[in-house]
Every structure is written in C-alpha cells, then in structure tokens.
Write an enzyme that holds these catalytic residues in place. Structure first.
Site, PDB file in Angstrom:
ATOM      1  N   ASP A   1       0.827  -1.207   0.000  1.00 35.07           N
ATOM      2  CA  ASP A   1       0.000   0.000   0.000  1.00 35.07           C
ATOM      3  C   ASP A   1       0.862   1.257   0.000  1.00 35.07           C
ATOM      4  O   ASP A   1       0.523   2.260  -0.640  1.00 35.07           O
ATOM      5  CB  ASP A   1      -0.906   0.014   1.234  1.00 35.07           C
ATOM      6  CG  ASP A   1      -2.021  -1.009   1.140  1.00 35.07           C
ATOM      7  OD1 ASP A   1      -2.087  -1.734   0.135  1.00 35.07           O
ATOM      8  OD2 ASP A   1      -2.826  -1.098   2.078  1.00 35.07           O
TER       9      ASP A   1
ATOM     10  N   CYS B   1       1.648  -7.386   5.454  1.00 35.17           N
ATOM     11  CA  CYS B   1       1.087  -6.093   5.077  1.00 35.17           C
ATOM     12  C   CYS B   1      -0.430  -6.056   5.264  1.00 35.17           C
ATOM     13  O   CYS B   1      -1.064  -7.048   5.601  1.00 35.17           O
ATOM     14  CB  CYS B   1       1.480  -5.743   3.649  1.00 35.17           C
ATOM     15  SG  CYS B   1       1.040  -7.027   2.474  1.00 35.17           S
TER      16      CYS B   1
ATOM     17  N   CYS C   1       4.471  -1.027   8.640  1.00 35.90           N
ATOM     18  CA  CYS C   1       4.496   0.373   9.079  1.00 35.90           C
ATOM     19  C   CYS C   1       4.280   0.482  10.582  1.00 35.90           C
ATOM     20  O   CYS C   1       3.396  -0.178  11.148  1.00 35.90           O
ATOM     21  CB  CYS C   1       3.452   1.171   8.322  1.00 35.90           C
ATOM     22  SG  CYS C   1       3.751   1.184   6.539  1.00 35.90           S
TER      23      CYS C   1
ATOM     24  N   GLU D   1      -7.263   3.798  -0.453  1.00 28.68           N
ATOM     25  CA  GLU D   1      -6.938   4.548   0.754  1.00 28.68           C
ATOM     26  C   GLU D   1      -6.513   5.956   0.348  1.00 28.68           C
ATOM     27  O   GLU D   1      -5.990   6.166  -0.738  1.00 28.68           O
ATOM     28  CB  GLU D   1      -5.802   3.872   1.524  1.00 28.68           C
ATOM     29  CG  GLU D   1      -6.232   2.589   2.194  1.00 28.68           C
ATOM     30  CD  GLU D   1      -5.113   1.949   2.997  1.00 28.68           C
ATOM     31  OE1 GLU D   1      -4.007   2.514   3.037  1.00 28.68           O
ATOM     32  OE2 GLU D   1      -5.355   0.882   3.578  1.00 28.68           O
TER      33      GLU D   1
ATOM     34  N   SER E   1      -5.935   5.157   5.175  1.00 26.56           N
ATOM     35  CA  SER E   1      -4.839   4.410   5.783  1.00 26.56           C
ATOM     36  C   SER E   1      -4.983   4.463   7.294  1.00 26.56           C
ATOM     37  O   SER E   1      -5.596   5.387   7.848  1.00 26.56           O
ATOM     38  CB  SER E   1      -3.511   5.050   5.373  1.00 26.56           C
ATOM     39  OG  SER E   1      -2.470   4.667   6.242  1.00 26.56           O
TER      40      SER E   1
END
Length: 559
Positions: free
Chosen positions: A86, A127, A199, A449, A475
């Site tokens: 993403d 992810c 992330c 997103e 997101s």
C-alpha cells in the site's frame, strides 16, 4: 509410522490407497517419504515478496514454521500468495488493487488448500490486506489454522525524533506550503523506513495483528515483537507446533471466531485507537465465519470502551514501544480486569482468553498504555455516523475532544487525484468539507486509501479546521476529521453522488450524524436526475470485482 487417520481429514485423498499411486509418485518427487504419507499435510501459506518491507523477510519466518510442523509430526508445504504494498502504490492508480488483493489472497489460499488437500494451515502475513485475506481464508475453509504476523518495522529517526511513513506523507504537504525545504523532505524520506517490517504506528497491519490476538487466532504476545527480533522465529516455530495441536484437538477457526470473540477484537481496536480499516476487515472475516456482525456493533462497543493506547497516528508511540511494555497482553489484561472482554472465548492455545492472561502481570508502561479508569479518551476511537448523506453508515476515528463537530461548505471532487492536486495547490481552505466520491468499492473500483490527500491536508496545517468525506477509505496513518466508507457509495447512486460545491455539510460526532443540509425535496430531485458513470474497467480483474463486490457497510465482500 502408523497412520493417524483422524489427522488426515483431507490429505488421505491424495496419499492413501492403491488408486493414489500416481498422486504419491508426484509427492515423492518433492521429497516425501513412505513415512510422510501417514502424517498430516500442513500448508504454510506465505505472503513473502520483494515489493514491500512488510513481507520481504517472511521466507525466513516460513522456514521456522516449517521446522515447528516437522518437529510436531506433520509434513509442511510452503506456498506463496500475492501481497500488495500500500505504501508504494498509495496515491496512484495502483492503490485500486489493494482491497482487490484481499479477495485474491483469500481465494488463492482456499484454492491451494482445497486442491492440495491440506489438513491444516499456518498463515504468515505482513502487510495490510494480507492479514485479513489470510484470516478470511481460514474462516472460509474451517480447517485447523493459525495466523502469524511478520512484525512491525523499527521506527526511523530524523535528528532526535522517531519517525514513520506517516511523517513522510505529511512532510509532502509541509513542503508544498513552504514549511520545510527539499533537503529536509529528502532526509525524512531517507530515514523513515530503516528496514523490514510493517508500518510502525497503530496503522492497519499492526491493528490487525493486535486484534487477531483478541480474536484468538494468533499466539498470545505474537503481535508486537518487531520483524528484526529473534522472537519472530520462536513464534513461527511455536505456531508450527501449535497447529498440530489444533488438529489433534479438532479445534477449528469457527470454534474460535464466535460473536463474542469478534466483540473482543472490536474492543481492542477501540481501546488502541486502531485503523478504521479494521471495520471493513472484521465485517469481511465475520461474513466468512458465518457470524452476523454489523456496523452498529462497532459503535456500541466503542461508546463503552475507553482509549488506553497512546499510539500513533493519534498518540505518541509506535508498536515497538508497545512491545517494550508487554504488547497486546498488557492491553487485554487491563480490559479483562475492567470487565470489558469476554474471558471465556477459545483461542489457538486451546485455552480461553482469560486462561492465557491468568498469570500475566503487566509491566510499568503507563505513558504507553493508560489505565482504564484514567484513559486518554473516555470513548473508543471508532465512530459510526449516519444521516441523509450516509443512510447505510460511514466510519471515522475520533481520538480528540476537539474534533466533535464541523459544519462547512462542500468542495467536491470526483476522484482522489483531483482532490490531492487541489490540496497541494492550496485550493482547499479552512472550514471546507472536502468530498471525494466515486472511490468506493465499485466506483474506484477498489476503494483506494486516501493517505496521500489526508496527510497533505494535515501537512498544510488544515488538520483541525477542515473535514473530508468520502466513499473511499483511509490508511491507518490517517488523522483528523476524516469520514470514510460512506454508504451507499456514489457508484450505487448514494446521496454523496449528488453533493454540489458549496452545499453545507454537518458532521456531529456526539449525535453520530452526517447530514447534507439541503431541502429534502431538493435532495430527492437531484437523486432522480442522477445517472451512473460508465465503468472505468470493462474487462479483467477490476471488472470482475465491480460485478461481485458489495457495500463497504457489509465489509466490501465478494461472496
């Protein structure tokens, strides 16, 4: 080795009897021995690829899971499925593939498991969409299964400040406003993502990993260790052994994924101010598990569960910091002691959630995880809005008492790209309600997103004065008064399709309202005059997706 027929529910179809001699011949070619044909076949579904730091290390993780299966008496087969980055595709046409990939992942795992007659699964994901995609496959197949997270990335550093990918997106907005120069932007870009892992904040991947512990489908304590931590490999090996125990005890995903378990998962999301994508994904997983979960369940639970996780994007810390104070068990122990979790739900350990936490003593970490009686916010982060602009519901995340009410003129865009360009050029002003439509599951297609545009709004200093409303999604790194998942979407003729520039829009969090402030007769007239746009894709996977996908209010499922 004697045959344990009870553990070979599916694999006996390709490994037992004289008529399966050809099947066994093929399996001998990949290394199976006579003994192996009497053992259960365990699939290790892996999302390893070189596209994204979230997944780049998962081949190593899978090798340890394979060792665990072997040590417990099973035969492991590692196979791959896709995963989308993403972060790389964000803000581009490629982001339309992200949510589509969730369905592809679930379908591909199902196809592989059914075709190869696998008795159980260890699902490894890193992810955002690979985590729910794997869990959807687990629920759909209902073979004994466990999910294993690849782990968070370590925080980057800019000067003395820890940074994440969120800071890079927001820095773009700061640069266009002249608040930072190109060299500063370059340094933030260069150091934000130091290596492997998902992330770092309480963004979507970490949110899903946390709620999987609460749901009971992953090992206790496995969500928070970073990707680079050696504990990742210990958890992988343990998962391989644990799935054999699930098989021996005939514990299946739907035994674990009860309505009460989903309530536990929502509770943890609310308490940690997790990603709004959790709403979409939990609805989809529940659908596969045959559990009736609705948007109203999220709002009901969030109203009574306080925010106790001081985690980015709304808080101060990242997943690595949560790990240092005990991880998800720390959060769940506090919630359980406060009577906010169902302690009797079954988990992949074979024990209940309460039994898993019985002897757990949370370490000191009060700045990272607050107490339930002195929370960061008295209500959880997830809020469901309804009104004439979202009759079937919309989703937002509210973590600040400041962002409770907004009324302003609509500034309408028919795509994320248009809105992003306008924002960077200073065409969005204080007080506006940015409306981005035709970005829903069908309209996008793929429900992109919007981190690029939401971060640009925040980066340009408009995060507290400007709202955004969309039939797309966000997101987990998004912050501010951003309302997504508006349903019905514009492509289905929802009211968002007929909003005009300058129309007053009211967002009232306390009343859970999202209203277009125009005369009812005017709204009806506009709706009658509306005509659908021509599909953006007329063949291929996106055209198929448009024909199958349902409303975001139902999890954007395709079955």
């Amino acid at each position: 080795m004697p045959l344990n027929r009870s553990l070979k529910s599916w694999s006996k179809d390709v490994s037992q009897g004289f008529e399966r001699s050809p099947n066994r011949a093929m399996l001998r070619a990949v290394g199976l021995s006579d003994e192996d044909f009497n053992k259960p076949f365990i699939g290790i579904a892996n999302c390893w690829n070189e596209f994204t730091p979230c997944n780049i290390h998962l081949d190593r993780v899978a090798s340890f899971a394979k060792q665990g299966v072997k040590s417990a008496g099973g035969v492991a087969f590692v196979f791959n499925t896709i995963a989308i980055s993403d972060g790389v595709s964000m803000g581009t046409e490629g982001m339309k593939a992200s949510l589509v990939s969730r369905e592809v992942i679930a379908d591909s795992v199902e196809v592989s498991a059914v075709a190869q007659r696998l008795d159980a699964l260890v699902c490894i994901a890193g992810c955002d969409k690979s985590l729910p995609g794997m869990c959807m496959a687990m629920a759909r197949l209902n073979q004994p299964s466990i999910i294993l997270y690849g782990g968070t990335i370590m925080p980057g550093k800019f000067g003395d400040k820890p940074i994440t990918i969120q800071d890079v997106f927001e820095a773009v907005g700061m640069y266009t406003k002249g608040e930072i120069d190109s060299q500063t932007l370059y340094q933030i870009e260069k150091y934000a993502c130091p290596g492997e892992g998902s992330c770092g904040g309480m963004y979507t991947a970490n949110t899903m990993a946390c709620l999987f512990e609460a749901l009971g489908v992953s090992l206790p304590g496995s969500a928070s260790p970073p990707a680079v931590d050696e504990r990742r490999y210990r958890f992988a090996e343990e998962a391989g052994r644990a799935v054999i125990k699930l098989l021996e005890n005939d514990i299946r995903p739907r035994d674990i994924m009860t309505f009460e378990a989903f309530e536990n998962a929502i509770t943890v999301v609310a308490a940690m101010a997790g990603s709004t994508n959790a709403v979409l994904h939990l609805l989809a997983i529940a659908h596969e598990a045959g559990v009736k979960l609705t948007l109203d369940d999220f709002d009901r639970i969030s109203r009574r569960v306080p925010i106790i996780g001081n985690l980015r994007p709304s808080g101060k810390y990242v997943m690595f910091d949560l790990d240092k104070v005990g991880g998800v068990p720390h959060v769940m122990k506090k919630l359980l002691d406060a009577g906010l979790l169902h302690g009797d739900t079954l988990t992949v350990t074979g024990k209940t959630l309460a039994e898993n936490l019985k002897d757990y003593r949370p370490p000191d970490g009060k700045d990272v995880v607050f107490s339930v009686d002195r929370p960061i916010n008295p209500e959880g982060g997830i809020v469901i809005l309804r009104g004439n602009l979202a009759p079937d519901g919309a989703v937002t995340k509210i973590t600040s008492p400041e962002l409770r009410f907004h009324r302003g003129p609509a500034k309408v865009f028919d795509s994320e790209d248009e809105a992003y360009r306008a924002t960077l050029r200073g065409k969005v002003s204080e007080g506006d309600v940015v409306v981005i439509r035709y970005e829903g599951p069908k309209g996008g297609p793929g429900m992109r997103e919007m981190l690029a545009v939401t971060a640009a709004i925040v980066g340009r200093g408009l995060g507290k004065s400007t709202a955004l409303v969309t039939d797309g999604r966000f997101s987990g790194a998004t912050r501010g008064l951003m309302i997504g998942h508006v349903a019905p979407e514009a492509a289905d003729g929802g009211p968002i399709a007929v909003v005009k520039d300058g129309d007053p829009i009211t967002i009232d969090i306390s009343k859970r309202l999202l209203n277009l402030e125009i005369d009812g007769g005017e709204l009806e007239e506009r709706m009658r005059a509306w005509r659908p746009l021509r599909p953006k894709y007329e063949k291929g996977v996106f055209a198929k997706y448009v024909k199958l996908v349902k409303s975001a209010s139902l999890g954007a499922v395709c079955s």
